[in-house]
Write a protein that holds these residues in place. Structure first.
Motif, PDB file in Angstrom:
ATOM      1  N   MET A  95      10.590  -4.656  -7.799  1.00  0.00           N
ATOM      2  CA  MET A  95       9.265  -4.600  -8.381  1.00  0.00           C
ATOM      3  C   MET A  95       9.367  -4.149  -9.831  1.00  0.00           C
ATOM      4  SD  MET A  95       5.788  -2.663  -7.130  1.00  0.00           S
ATOM      5  CE  MET A  95       6.038  -1.054  -7.870  1.00  0.00           C
ATOM      6  N   LEU A  97       8.033  -2.700 -13.288  1.00  0.00           N
ATOM      7  CA  LEU A  97       7.015  -1.732 -13.672  1.00  0.00           C
ATOM      8  C   LEU A  97       6.371  -2.179 -14.969  1.00  0.00           C
ATOM      9  CD1 LEU A  97       8.518   1.803 -12.965  1.00  0.00           C
ATOM     10  CD2 LEU A  97       6.661   0.654 -11.795  1.00  0.00           C
ATOM     11  N   ASN A 102      -0.400  -2.738 -10.404  1.00  0.00           N
ATOM     12  CA  ASN A 102       0.821  -2.890  -9.642  1.00  0.00           C
ATOM     13  C   ASN A 102       1.420  -4.282  -9.787  1.00  0.00           C
ATOM     14  OD1 ASN A 102       2.669  -1.948  -7.733  1.00  0.00           O
ATOM     15  ND2 ASN A 102       1.013  -0.822  -6.766  1.00  0.00           N
ATOM     16  N   SER A 103       2.729  -4.324  -9.760  1.00  0.00           N
ATOM     17  CA  SER A 103       3.395  -5.611  -9.870  1.00  0.00           C
ATOM     18  C   SER A 103       3.705  -6.160  -8.489  1.00  0.00           C
ATOM     19  CB  SER A 103       4.666  -5.440 -10.680  1.00  0.00           C
ATOM     20  OG  SER A 103       5.282  -6.679 -10.926  1.00  0.00           O
ATOM     21  N   LYS A 104       4.115  -7.403  -8.440  1.00  0.00           N
ATOM     22  CA  LYS A 104       4.443  -8.031  -7.160  1.00  0.00           C
ATOM     23  C   LYS A 104       5.836  -7.608  -6.727  1.00  0.00           C
ATOM     24  CE  LYS A 104       6.645 -12.077  -9.145  1.00  0.00           C
ATOM     25  NZ  LYS A 104       6.705 -13.549  -9.217  1.00  0.00           N
ATOM     26  N   LEU A 105       6.096  -7.753  -5.427  1.00  0.00           N
ATOM     27  CA  LEU A 105       7.426  -7.564  -4.868  1.00  0.00           C
ATOM     28  C   LEU A 105       8.135  -8.911  -4.802  1.00  0.00           C
ATOM     29  CD1 LEU A 105       6.581  -5.121  -1.954  1.00  0.00           C
ATOM     30  CD2 LEU A 105       8.126  -4.615  -3.848  1.00  0.00           C
ATOM     31  N   PHE A 107      11.337 -10.497  -2.908  1.00  0.00           N
ATOM     32  CA  PHE A 107      12.194 -10.186  -1.777  1.00  0.00           C
ATOM     33  C   PHE A 107      13.433 -11.063  -1.749  1.00  0.00           C
ATOM     34  CE2 PHE A 107       9.752  -7.334   0.971  1.00  0.00           C
ATOM     35  CZ  PHE A 107       8.478  -7.465   0.478  1.00  0.00           C
TER      36      PHE A 107
ATOM     37  N   THR B  31      -5.467  -1.609  -4.387  1.00  0.00           N
ATOM     38  CA  THR B  31      -4.836  -2.887  -4.741  1.00  0.00           C
ATOM     39  C   THR B  31      -4.341  -3.571  -3.479  1.00  0.00           C
ATOM     40  OG1 THR B  31      -4.123  -1.966  -6.859  1.00  0.00           O
ATOM     41  CG2 THR B  31      -3.004  -3.953  -6.104  1.00  0.00           C
ATOM     42  N   TYR B  35       1.171 -12.010   0.925  1.00  0.00           N
ATOM     43  CA  TYR B  35       2.475 -12.655   0.965  1.00  0.00           C
ATOM     44  C   TYR B  35       2.511 -13.650   2.117  1.00  0.00           C
ATOM     45  CZ  TYR B  35       4.054  -8.840  -2.073  1.00  0.00           C
ATOM     46  OH  TYR B  35       4.207  -7.957  -3.112  1.00  0.00           O
ATOM     47  N   PRO B  43       9.376 -12.605   2.494  1.00  0.00           N
ATOM     48  CA  PRO B  43       8.005 -12.881   2.059  1.00  0.00           C
ATOM     49  C   PRO B  43       7.958 -13.425   0.632  1.00  0.00           C
ATOM     50  CG  PRO B  43       8.161 -10.728   3.111  1.00  0.00           C
ATOM     51  CD  PRO B  43       9.561 -11.200   2.897  1.00  0.00           C
ATOM     52  N   PHE B  45       5.291 -13.979  -2.615  1.00  0.00           N
ATOM     53  CA  PHE B  45       4.050 -13.452  -3.177  1.00  0.00           C
ATOM     54  C   PHE B  45       3.043 -14.575  -3.412  1.00  0.00           C
ATOM     55  CE2 PHE B  45       1.418 -10.643  -5.541  1.00  0.00           C
ATOM     56  CZ  PHE B  45       1.024 -11.288  -6.701  1.00  0.00           C
ATOM     57  N   GLN B  48      -2.479 -11.122  -5.980  1.00  0.00           N
ATOM     58  CA  GLN B  48      -2.813  -9.701  -5.912  1.00  0.00           C
ATOM     59  C   GLN B  48      -4.221  -9.485  -6.456  1.00  0.00           C
ATOM     60  OE1 GLN B  48      -1.214  -6.535  -8.746  1.00  0.00           O
ATOM     61  NE2 GLN B  48       0.054  -6.207  -6.932  1.00  0.00           N
ATOM     62  N   GLN B  56      -2.610 -11.181 -10.439  1.00  0.00           N
ATOM     63  CA  GLN B  56      -1.351 -11.911 -10.540  1.00  0.00           C
ATOM     64  C   GLN B  56      -1.383 -13.001  -9.488  1.00  0.00           C
ATOM     65  OE1 GLN B  56       2.446  -9.607 -10.994  1.00  0.00           O
ATOM     66  NE2 GLN B  56       1.166  -7.948 -10.230  1.00  0.00           N
ATOM     67  N   SER B  94      -1.694  -0.862  -1.984  1.00  0.00           N
ATOM     68  CA  SER B  94      -1.021   0.145  -2.796  1.00  0.00           C
ATOM     69  C   SER B  94      -2.043   0.812  -3.700  1.00  0.00           C
ATOM     70  CB  SER B  94       0.078  -0.498  -3.643  1.00  0.00           C
ATOM     71  OG  SER B  94      -0.446  -1.562  -4.419  1.00  0.00           O
ATOM     72  N   ARG B  96      -2.357   2.360  -7.669  1.00  0.00           N
ATOM     73  CA  ARG B  96      -1.862   1.800  -8.918  1.00  0.00           C
ATOM     74  C   ARG B  96      -0.425   2.233  -9.183  1.00  0.00           C
ATOM     75  NH1 ARG B  96      -5.176   1.876 -14.501  1.00  0.00           N
ATOM     76  NH2 ARG B  96      -4.107   0.065 -15.337  1.00  0.00           N
ATOM     77  N   ARG B  97       0.468   1.272  -9.399  1.00  0.00           N
ATOM     78  CA  ARG B  97       1.886   1.499  -9.678  1.00  0.00           C
ATOM     79  C   ARG B  97       2.597   2.208  -8.520  1.00  0.00           C
ATOM     80  NH1 ARG B  97       3.363   1.838 -15.544  1.00  0.00           N
ATOM     81  NH2 ARG B  97       5.103   3.032 -14.743  1.00  0.00           N
ATOM     82  N   GLN B 100       4.061  -0.365  -1.963  1.00  0.00           N
ATOM     83  CA  GLN B 100       3.213  -1.258  -1.176  1.00  0.00           C
ATOM     84  C   GLN B 100       3.487  -1.043   0.306  1.00  0.00           C
ATOM     85  OE1 GLN B 100       3.096  -5.327  -2.532  1.00  0.00           O
ATOM     86  NE2 GLN B 100       3.209  -4.715  -4.693  1.00  0.00           N
TER      87      GLN B 100
END
Lengths: 117, 111
Positions: A95, A97, A102-105, A107, B31, B35, B43, B45, B48, B56, B94, B96-97, B100
């Motif tokens: 992820m 920063l 929040n950013s995406k994961l 995998f 948030t 997925y 998974p 994405f 979001q 995103q 989640s 923020r920051r 998840q």
């Protein structure tokens, strides 16, 4: 774009033994998190451990620890004293920063771990 | 403290139909990420939501759309279903920051 590679599709370990799961990643980012998630047959994705890239110290959570090599872009998970309940699929995730939300994961493909009694 | 919840658990639809999946985030989280997980894969994405806006988006067609409500819960809508849309759909919430946390998923089968 980030990529996460888990090259071992399957591993098996005897109960009470130690096993290490490998993960490599590719990114041009400097600030990021790395995660290991566990997904048992029940499908629930469970967070196992988290590592912040700016920390040199490897993260530890009870029987789970990581070996984070930032320069080599390697992030392996060590499971000590393996238990039958550790049988699951394990995913490495990245992820980025950012300054915003929040950013995406991202995998990897995952590795199936079987713990033998 | 309830974790992330998703409904329904399983769903069977026919090609061309539309489907709506629902997610309630963990308490204190604002948030929601969605997925898609194909069998035996990691998974992928989809998108979001934060502050009721899509923040995103992954590499998914416009047939995939979503919504976030004032209580932070979220919906994923898929139109004109294809056989390839059959997968496990995971919702993660989640702060923020933050980390998840995932729900149990919805298994969608398209026939």
């Amino acid at each position: 774009a980030q990529t996460v590679t888990q090259s071992q599709p399957e591993m098996s370990v005897q109960e009470a033994e130690t096993v290490t799961l490998s993960c490599t990643y590719d990114t041009s980012e400097n600030n990021y998190y790395l995660f290991w998630y566990k997904q048992p047959p029940s499908r629930q994705m469970i967070l196992v451990i988290r590592q912040e890239a700016y920390k040199q110290q490897n993260a530890t959570e009870n029987r789970f620890s990581v070996n984070f090599q930032k320069a080599a872009k390697s992030f392996s998970l060590k499971i000590s004293d393996s238990q039958l309940g550790d049988t699951a699929m394990y995913f490495c995730a990245f992820m980025k920063l950012g300054t915003g939300a929040n950013s995406k994961l991202t995998f990897g493909k995952g590795i199936t771990l079987s713990v033998r009694p | 403290d309830a974790g992330v919840t998703q409904s329904p658990t399983h769903l069977i639809k026919t090609r061309g139909q539309q489907v709506t999946l629902r997610c309630s985030p963990k308490s204190g989280h604002d948030t929601v990420s969605w997925y898609q997980q194909a069998l035996g894969q990691g998974p992928q994405f989809i998108f979001q939501y934060y502050e009721e806006e899509e923040r995103q988006r992954g590499n998914f067609p416009d047939r995939f759309s979503g919504h976030q409500f004032p209580n932070y819960s979220s919906e994923l809508n898929v139109n004109a279903l294809l056989l390839g849309d059959s997968a496990l759909y995971l919702c993660a919430s989640s702060s923020r920051r933050g980390e998840q946390y995932f729900g149990p998923g919805t298994r969608l089968t398209v026939t």
